[in-house]
Design a protein around this motif. Structure first.
Motif, PDB file in Angstrom:
ATOM      1  N   ARG A 105      34.044  -5.374 -20.420  1.00 25.19           N
ATOM      2  CA  ARG A 105      35.220  -5.978 -21.032  1.00 25.19           C
ATOM      3  C   ARG A 105      35.541  -7.303 -20.326  1.00 25.19           C
ATOM      4  O   ARG A 105      35.983  -8.254 -20.952  1.00 25.19           O
ATOM      5  CB  ARG A 105      36.406  -5.027 -20.931  1.00 25.19           C
ATOM      6  N   TYR A 106      35.274  -7.327 -19.013  1.00 25.29           N
ATOM      7  CA  TYR A 106      35.492  -8.533 -18.229  1.00 25.29           C
ATOM      8  C   TYR A 106      34.175  -8.941 -17.569  1.00 25.29           C
ATOM      9  O   TYR A 106      33.119  -8.412 -17.920  1.00 25.29           O
ATOM     10  CB  TYR A 106      36.619  -8.306 -17.212  1.00 25.29           C
ATOM     11  N   ALA A 107      34.204  -9.843 -16.620  1.00 27.81           N
ATOM     12  CA  ALA A 107      32.978 -10.495 -16.140  1.00 27.81           C
ATOM     13  C   ALA A 107      31.979  -9.538 -15.504  1.00 27.81           C
ATOM     14  O   ALA A 107      30.774  -9.641 -15.758  1.00 27.81           O
ATOM     15  CB  ALA A 107      33.344 -11.594 -15.149  1.00 27.81           C
ATOM     16  N   THR A 108      32.457  -8.619 -14.666  1.00 22.69           N
ATOM     17  CA  THR A 108      31.523  -7.737 -13.954  1.00 22.69           C
ATOM     18  C   THR A 108      31.771  -6.262 -14.251  1.00 22.69           C
ATOM     19  O   THR A 108      31.453  -5.398 -13.442  1.00 22.69           O
ATOM     20  CB  THR A 108      31.606  -7.984 -12.437  1.00 22.69           C
ATOM     21  N   GLY A 109      32.347  -5.988 -15.394  1.00 18.23           N
ATOM     22  CA  GLY A 109      32.629  -4.609 -15.782  1.00 18.23           C
ATOM     23  C   GLY A 109      33.880  -4.524 -16.623  1.00 18.23           C
ATOM     24  O   GLY A 109      34.247  -5.486 -17.304  1.00 18.23           O
ATOM     25  N   ASP A 110      34.549  -3.401 -16.551  1.00 15.01           N
ATOM     26  CA  ASP A 110      35.721  -3.185 -17.388  1.00 15.01           C
ATOM     27  C   ASP A 110      37.040  -3.352 -16.645  1.00 15.01           C
ATOM     28  O   ASP A 110      38.101  -3.021 -17.167  1.00 15.01           O
ATOM     29  CB  ASP A 110      35.661  -1.786 -18.011  1.00 15.01           C
ATOM     30  N   ILE A 131      39.416  -6.096 -14.014  1.00 18.55           N
ATOM     31  CA  ILE A 131      39.601  -7.481 -13.608  1.00 18.55           C
ATOM     32  C   ILE A 131      39.341  -7.594 -12.110  1.00 18.55           C
ATOM     33  O   ILE A 131      39.991  -6.930 -11.302  1.00 18.55           O
ATOM     34  CB  ILE A 131      41.031  -7.970 -13.913  1.00 18.55           C
ATOM     35  N   PHE A 132      38.384  -8.464 -11.747  1.00 14.80           N
ATOM     36  CA  PHE A 132      38.067  -8.675 -10.337  1.00 14.80           C
ATOM     37  C   PHE A 132      38.023 -10.170 -10.020  1.00 14.80           C
ATOM     38  O   PHE A 132      38.377 -11.010 -10.854  1.00 14.80           O
ATOM     39  CB  PHE A 132      36.733  -8.013  -9.984  1.00 14.80           C
ATOM     40  N   LEU A 133      37.558 -10.475  -8.822  1.00 17.06           N
ATOM     41  CA  LEU A 133      37.546 -11.851  -8.328  1.00 17.06           C
ATOM     42  C   LEU A 133      36.867 -12.817  -9.288  1.00 17.06           C
ATOM     43  O   LEU A 133      37.356 -13.933  -9.515  1.00 17.06           O
ATOM     44  CB  LEU A 133      36.828 -11.885  -6.964  1.00 17.06           C
ATOM     45  N   ALA A 134      35.737 -12.416  -9.853  1.00 13.97           N
ATOM     46  CA  ALA A 134      35.009 -13.305 -10.766  1.00 13.97           C
ATOM     47  C   ALA A 134      35.885 -13.756 -11.928  1.00 13.97           C
ATOM     48  O   ALA A 134      35.827 -14.910 -12.356  1.00 13.97           O
ATOM     49  CB  ALA A 134      33.759 -12.593 -11.290  1.00 13.97           C
ATOM     50  N   ASP A 135      36.717 -12.862 -12.428  1.00 18.68           N
ATOM     51  CA  ASP A 135      37.590 -13.203 -13.555  1.00 18.68           C
ATOM     52  C   ASP A 135      38.648 -14.223 -13.152  1.00 18.68           C
ATOM     53  O   ASP A 135      39.014 -15.095 -13.949  1.00 18.68           O
ATOM     54  CB  ASP A 135      38.252 -11.938 -14.097  1.00 18.68           C
ATOM     55  N   LEU A 136      39.146 -14.112 -11.909  1.00 17.54           N
ATOM     56  CA  LEU A 136      40.141 -15.065 -11.434  1.00 17.54           C
ATOM     57  C   LEU A 136      39.572 -16.474 -11.375  1.00 17.54           C
ATOM     58  O   LEU A 136      40.293 -17.454 -11.567  1.00 17.54           O
ATOM     59  CB  LEU A 136      40.657 -14.667 -10.047  1.00 17.54           C
ATOM     60  N   PHE A 137      38.269 -16.575 -11.099  1.00 18.31           N
ATOM     61  CA  PHE A 137      37.636 -17.889 -11.040  1.00 18.31           C
ATOM     62  C   PHE A 137      37.186 -18.360 -12.422  1.00 18.31           C
ATOM     63  O   PHE A 137      37.232 -19.554 -12.720  1.00 18.31           O
ATOM     64  CB  PHE A 137      36.454 -17.853 -10.069  1.00 18.31           C
ATOM     65  N   LEU A 138      36.747 -17.433 -13.250  1.00 16.46           N
ATOM     66  CA  LEU A 138      36.264 -17.824 -14.569  1.00 16.46           C
ATOM     67  C   LEU A 138      37.383 -18.230 -15.522  1.00 16.46           C
ATOM     68  O   LEU A 138      37.218 -19.150 -16.322  1.00 16.46           O
ATOM     69  CB  LEU A 138      35.458 -16.676 -15.193  1.00 16.46           C
ATOM     70  N   ALA A 139      38.515 -17.555 -15.458  1.00 10.45           N
ATOM     71  CA  ALA A 139      39.595 -17.838 -16.414  1.00 10.45           C
ATOM     72  C   ALA A 139      40.024 -19.296 -16.393  1.00 10.45           C
ATOM     73  O   ALA A 139      40.111 -19.937 -17.451  1.00 10.45           O
ATOM     74  CB  ALA A 139      40.778 -16.904 -16.168  1.00 10.45           C
ATOM     75  N   PRO A 140      40.304 -19.894 -15.222  1.00  6.26           N
ATOM     76  CA  PRO A 140      40.659 -21.316 -15.219  1.00  6.26           C
ATOM     77  C   PRO A 140      39.509 -22.218 -15.652  1.00  6.26           C
ATOM     78  O   PRO A 140      39.723 -23.231 -16.322  1.00  6.26           O
ATOM     79  CB  PRO A 140      41.043 -21.583 -13.752  1.00  6.26           C
ATOM     80  N   GLN A 141      38.279 -21.856 -15.267  1.00  5.26           N
ATOM     81  CA  GLN A 141      37.119 -22.657 -15.652  1.00  5.26           C
ATOM     82  C   GLN A 141      36.957 -22.680 -17.163  1.00  5.26           C
ATOM     83  O   GLN A 141      36.715 -23.728 -17.768  1.00  5.26           O
ATOM     84  CB  GLN A 141      35.860 -22.082 -15.004  1.00  5.26           C
ATOM     85  N   LEU A 142      37.090 -21.523 -17.798  1.00  2.14           N
ATOM     86  CA  LEU A 142      36.951 -21.453 -19.251  1.00  2.14           C
ATOM     87  C   LEU A 142      38.117 -22.122 -19.951  1.00  2.14           C
ATOM     88  O   LEU A 142      37.950 -22.740 -21.006  1.00  2.14           O
ATOM     89  CB  LEU A 142      36.811 -19.991 -19.684  1.00  2.14           C
TER      90      LEU A 142
END
Length: 224
Positions: free
Chosen positions: A156-161, A163-174
């Motif tokens: 559902r999110y970057a590395t599974g279902d 919300i983890f660190l990767a999502d915190l970095f990807l959300a602003p980038q996207l």
């Protein structure tokens, strides 16, 4: 559960993606904080330079402790305030989250390297390089491409279902790719889906979408 004591102070700016990811972490953990706006002119203020001689945001003040750099701040928050862990227990998955974070960090100097007339085309090139790993697009060396990296790991999110660190970095980038730099994301189905997922965080965060944090002051999200 929200922290009762408000000892945290975040020096930030709403357009800073580095500050954006720290605000997401604070929000996920339900931590109240004082929000201090830092503008281009106030970065040279002697009082701010005492906090960070590099004159960069974000800066977190927790009582007598001062810390700069978004990844360091997020890791500090995760260690000190364990509610809603931002890293999984699984060791390979933890490493993957750090890898995504470091790839995104390599794109953070986009606006500092270009003038106002060439900013958009150059930024589009840099962002696309990070997404595809095509070294012919510019001189920045990105060792892994986000779309390819997440192919076998995203849920559902970057590395599974969760919300983890990767999502915190990807959300602003996207957010920047879509809203600020007009990058066409049609060829990046995983990242496009993640962007949609980040916009659908309303229920879990009790706010108007994770990426909306960027354009809202903390008071509008129930954070002070």
């Amino acid at each position: 559960m929200e922290s009762e004591a408000v000892n945290l102070k975040l020096y930030s700016h709403w357009m800073s993606s580095c500050s954006f990811r720290v605000r997401i972490a604070l929000n996920l953990k339900g931590l109240k904080y004082h929000y201090v706006v830092v503008t281009a002119s106030s970065k040279s203020d002697p009082e701010f330079l005492k906090l960070n001689p590099l004159a960069l945001i974000p800066v977190l003040v927790d009582g007598d402790f001062v810390l700069a750099e978004s990844l360091a701040i997020i890791m500090y928050l995760d260690d000190k305030y364990p509610q809603y862990p931002l890293l999984p227990h699984d060791i390979p998955k933890r490493a993957l989250n750090f890898q995504v974070a470091h790839i995104v960090l390599q794109n953070n100097f986009i606006e500092k390297k270009v003038g106002p007339h060439e900013k958009l085309p150059w930024a589009q090139s840099v962002i696309r390089k990070g997404f595809t790993g095509d070294t012919s697009l510019n001189t920045i060396k990105i060792y892994s491409a986000l779309e390819k990296l997440l192919k076998d790991h995203a849920g559902r999110y970057a590395t599974g279902d969760e919300i983890f660190l990767a999502d915190l970095f990807l959300a602003p980038q996207l957010y920047s790719a879509y809203k600020r730099f007009n990058i066409s994301m049609n060829e990046f189905p995983i990242l496009s889906r993640l962007h949609e997922a980040y916009n659908g965080f309303d229920d879990s965060l009790k706010c108007k979408g994770l990426t909306r944090v960027l354009s809202k002051l903390p008071s509008t999200l129930g954070i002070q």
